[in-house]
Design a protein around this motif. Structure first.
Motif, PDB file in Angstrom:
ATOM      1  N   LYS A  16      64.425  19.981  28.035  1.00  0.00           N
ATOM      2  CA  LYS A  16      63.894  18.728  27.281  1.00  0.00           C
ATOM      3  C   LYS A  16      63.228  19.096  26.090  1.00  0.00           C
ATOM      4  O   LYS A  16      62.403  18.365  25.420  1.00  0.00           O
ATOM      5  CB  LYS A  16      63.030  17.905  28.205  1.00  0.00           C
ATOM      6  CG  LYS A  16      63.594  17.124  29.395  1.00  0.00           C
ATOM      7  CD  LYS A  16      62.832  16.400  29.986  1.00  0.00           C
ATOM      8  CE  LYS A  16      63.363  15.818  31.313  1.00  0.00           C
ATOM      9  NZ  LYS A  16      62.603  14.614  32.061  1.00  0.00           N
ATOM     10  N   ASP A  17      63.244  20.565  25.672  1.00  0.00           N
ATOM     11  CA  ASP A  17      62.440  20.755  24.517  1.00  0.00           C
ATOM     12  C   ASP A  17      63.142  20.326  23.238  1.00  0.00           C
ATOM     13  O   ASP A  17      64.405  21.143  22.949  1.00  0.00           O
ATOM     14  CB  ASP A  17      62.283  22.380  24.384  1.00  0.00           C
ATOM     15  CG  ASP A  17      61.464  22.819  23.311  1.00  0.00           C
ATOM     16  OD1 ASP A  17      61.289  22.101  22.575  1.00  0.00           O
ATOM     17  OD2 ASP A  17      61.201  24.030  23.543  1.00  0.00           O
ATOM     18  N   VAL A  18      63.033  19.448  22.715  1.00  0.00           N
ATOM     19  CA  VAL A  18      63.703  18.638  21.628  1.00  0.00           C
ATOM     20  C   VAL A  18      63.778  19.558  20.254  1.00  0.00           C
ATOM     21  O   VAL A  18      64.688  19.693  19.392  1.00  0.00           O
ATOM     22  CB  VAL A  18      63.389  17.192  21.364  1.00  0.00           C
ATOM     23  CG1 VAL A  18      63.825  16.282  22.260  1.00  0.00           C
ATOM     24  CG2 VAL A  18      61.870  17.334  20.789  1.00  0.00           C
ATOM     25  N   SER A  19      62.622  20.288  20.255  1.00  0.00           N
ATOM     26  CA  SER A  19      62.544  21.292  18.965  1.00  0.00           C
ATOM     27  C   SER A  19      63.622  22.161  19.270  1.00  0.00           C
ATOM     28  O   SER A  19      64.364  22.764  17.945  1.00  0.00           O
ATOM     29  CB  SER A  19      61.254  21.863  18.858  1.00  0.00           C
ATOM     30  OG  SER A  19      61.183  22.799  19.898  1.00  0.00           O
ATOM     31  N   VAL A  20      64.062  22.528  20.175  1.00  0.00           N
ATOM     32  CA  VAL A  20      65.169  23.702  20.181  1.00  0.00           C
ATOM     33  C   VAL A  20      66.506  23.000  19.915  1.00  0.00           C
ATOM     34  O   VAL A  20      67.453  23.536  19.267  1.00  0.00           O
ATOM     35  CB  VAL A  20      65.179  24.200  21.649  1.00  0.00           C
ATOM     36  CG1 VAL A  20      66.589  25.328  21.776  1.00  0.00           C
ATOM     37  CG2 VAL A  20      64.242  24.925  22.115  1.00  0.00           C
ATOM     38  N   ASN A  21      66.839  21.567  20.262  1.00  0.00           N
ATOM     39  CA  ASN A  21      68.050  21.126  19.883  1.00  0.00           C
ATOM     40  C   ASN A  21      67.949  20.948  18.323  1.00  0.00           C
ATOM     41  O   ASN A  21      69.104  21.007  17.626  1.00  0.00           O
ATOM     42  CB  ASN A  21      68.061  19.684  20.533  1.00  0.00           C
ATOM     43  CG  ASN A  21      68.497  19.840  21.987  1.00  0.00           C
ATOM     44  OD1 ASN A  21      69.664  20.074  22.215  1.00  0.00           O
ATOM     45  ND2 ASN A  21      67.741  19.262  22.924  1.00  0.00           N
ATOM     46  N   LEU A  22      66.893  21.009  17.590  1.00  0.00           N
ATOM     47  CA  LEU A  22      66.784  20.535  16.207  1.00  0.00           C
ATOM     48  C   LEU A  22      67.055  22.016  15.752  1.00  0.00           C
ATOM     49  O   LEU A  22      67.720  22.014  14.760  1.00  0.00           O
ATOM     50  CB  LEU A  22      65.513  20.190  15.925  1.00  0.00           C
ATOM     51  CG  LEU A  22      65.224  20.084  14.341  1.00  0.00           C
ATOM     52  CD1 LEU A  22      66.326  18.945  13.667  1.00  0.00           C
ATOM     53  CD2 LEU A  22      63.808  19.636  13.899  1.00  0.00           C
TER      54      LEU A  22
END
Length: 282
Positions: free
Chosen positions: A205-211
């Motif tokens: 759920k680490d959205v910063s990694v998806n970014l």
């Protein structure tokens, strides 16, 4: 007597009670304003509390009172460097002064590793990359378990654009996120994505990694894949060659994982021109 107050302050600091610890040191110094141990301990507490200007003043007092006090001299320079960073990195005179202090200390005590590490940092900040690399490498050679020195050397390699050397050091320290960034800069996009996938395994759920994944995909010239990554991000911005047409500004306004609503937002992106999205979602 001043000494019990000082050691009371030290005990309070070790318990994490910083304000009371400082009160203890100040009480000791009211009884004896040149009680060196109390001043040094107060400086350590101030440094730990990120009150760098005050910490530096105390360390410098100790160093001037007892020039052989190498730890005080080293920490005065460290506090000065942190103060320089905290105040916007604009005071060139302070940075030069810190370097001069470290040069003088290392001239007298060549094996002082803390001072050499601090000088490597200061040299990096002043753009003296070859000298910074020499200092950091010497610290690592003398203390191979000093991870912070390996991290620092990786930063120096990055400043020198020596991506392979930076990659090796970051692999040693296990800094996967930074290694992914370096691999992207080196054009090793699939390796960078593999690193980011490792981070997602730890925290899906680490959205910063998806970014970050989206940015790598953009750098690799894969805008469709970047869109797939971007729509998982609550708010992100990616660019292709700096062109407004490919600039994505997302503001889903959703909690992560609401895939139905996220899908509608993604469809809106696909249906609209990027310039319209800038005004709608900005």
């Amino acid at each position: 007597a001043a000494e019990p107050q000082a050691w009371r302050g030290f005990a309070l600091w070790k318990k994490g009670r910083v304000p009371e610890a400082l009160e203890g040191f100040n009480a000791a110094l009211k009884r004896d304003d040149q009680f060196l141990e109390a001043i040094y301990l107060r400086a350590l507490v101030l440094l730990d509390a990120r009150r760098y200007e005050e910490a530096r003043a105390d360390f410098l007092f100790c160093a001037q009172f007892r020039p052989s006090f190498s730890e005080a001299r080293s920490r005065a320079a460290l506090a000065g460097l942190e103060w320089w960073r905290r105040t916007g990195q604009k005071d060139a005179d302070l940075l030069r002064q810190v370097l001069a202090e470290l040069d003088a200390l290392l001239e007298e005590v060549p094996d002082h590793l803390d001072a050499k590490f601090a000088r490597a940092r200061a040299r990096l900040e002043s753009g003296r990359l070859d000298d910074a690399l020499a200092d950091a490498t010497d610290v690592i050679w003398r203390d191979s378990k000093r991870t912070e020195a390996v991290e620092l050397r990786a930063r120096i390699h990055i400043a020198r654009k020596d991506w392979d050397a930076a990659d090796r050091d970051l692999s040693v320290t296990g800094n996967v996120r930074e290694r992914a960034r370096v691999r992207t800069l080196a054009g090793r996009f699939d390796d960078a994505l593999a690193d980011l996938d490792l981070l997602l395994l730890k925290d899906p759920k680490d959205v910063s990694v998806n970014l970050e994944r989206a940015r790598v995909q953009i750098a690799a010239g894969r805008p469709d894949d970047a869109i797939d990554d971007s729509f998982l991000v609550r708010r992100g911005r990616v660019e292709v060659s700096g062109k407004v047409h490919e600039r994505v500004t997302f503001k889903l306004g959703l909690e992560f994982g609401r895939t139905s609503d996220a899908g509608h937002a993604r469809d809106a992106f696909l249906a609209r021109h990027a310039e319209e999205l800038d005004s709608i979602y900005a």
